[in-house]
Design a protein around this motif. Sequence first.
Motif, PDB file in Angstrom:
ATOM      1  N   THR A   1       0.835  -1.205   0.000  1.00 42.06           N
ATOM      2  CA  THR A   1       0.000   0.000   0.000  1.00 42.06           C
ATOM      3  C   THR A   1       0.864   1.247   0.000  1.00 42.06           C
ATOM      4  O   THR A   1       0.619   2.194  -0.757  1.00 42.06           O
ATOM      5  CB  THR A   1      -0.940  -0.004   1.221  1.00 42.06           C
ATOM      6  OG1 THR A   1      -1.754  -1.184   1.173  1.00 42.06           O
ATOM      7  CG2 THR A   1      -1.821   1.224   1.254  1.00 42.06           C
TER       8      THR A   1
ATOM      9  N   ILE B   1       2.522   1.823  -3.474  1.00 41.82           N
ATOM     10  CA  ILE B   1       1.560   2.299  -4.469  1.00 41.82           C
ATOM     11  C   ILE B   1       1.189   3.761  -4.205  1.00 41.82           C
ATOM     12  O   ILE B   1       1.140   4.576  -5.136  1.00 41.82           O
ATOM     13  CB  ILE B   1       0.309   1.400  -4.501  1.00 41.82           C
ATOM     14  CG1 ILE B   1       0.689   0.013  -5.032  1.00 41.82           C
ATOM     15  CG2 ILE B   1      -0.792   2.030  -5.358  1.00 41.82           C
ATOM     16  CD1 ILE B   1      -0.412  -1.028  -4.883  1.00 41.82           C
TER      17      ILE B   1
ATOM     18  N   ASP C   1       4.012   6.018  -5.256  1.00 44.94           N
ATOM     19  CA  ASP C   1       4.070   6.100  -6.711  1.00 44.94           C
ATOM     20  C   ASP C   1       2.964   7.007  -7.250  1.00 44.94           C
ATOM     21  O   ASP C   1       3.196   7.828  -8.144  1.00 44.94           O
ATOM     22  CB  ASP C   1       3.961   4.699  -7.320  1.00 44.94           C
ATOM     23  CG  ASP C   1       4.269   4.677  -8.799  1.00 44.94           C
ATOM     24  OD1 ASP C   1       5.326   5.225  -9.190  1.00 44.94           O
ATOM     25  OD2 ASP C   1       3.457   4.116  -9.562  1.00 44.94           O
TER      26      ASP C   1
END
Length: 73
Positions: free
Chosen positions: A59, A62, A65
Motif C-alpha cells: 500500500t 503504491i 508512486d
Amino acid sequence: MFKGVDNMERKSSQSKIDYNNKYTKENYTQIMFRVKKDNADKLKEYVKSKGISLNSYITQLIEEDMNKQEQGR
C-alpha cells in the motif's frame, strides 16, 4: 469446552469479534495478487525485516508512486 471462561466472557468476546467483522466488511475491501511460490517467502521475509506487514508495504509503495505521478503533472 471453555474451561475457566464463563458465559459472559464468551458473549463479550463474540460481540467484539462480531463488531470487528462488521467494521472490516463496511470499511475495507480485499485486493489480491499472485506471486510465484518461490518468491513469496522472499517477499515476506523482506518486509518482516523492515518491521512492516506485506499489506502495509505494498500500500505504501503504491501510494508513494501515485503521489509522484500527481506531482509530476
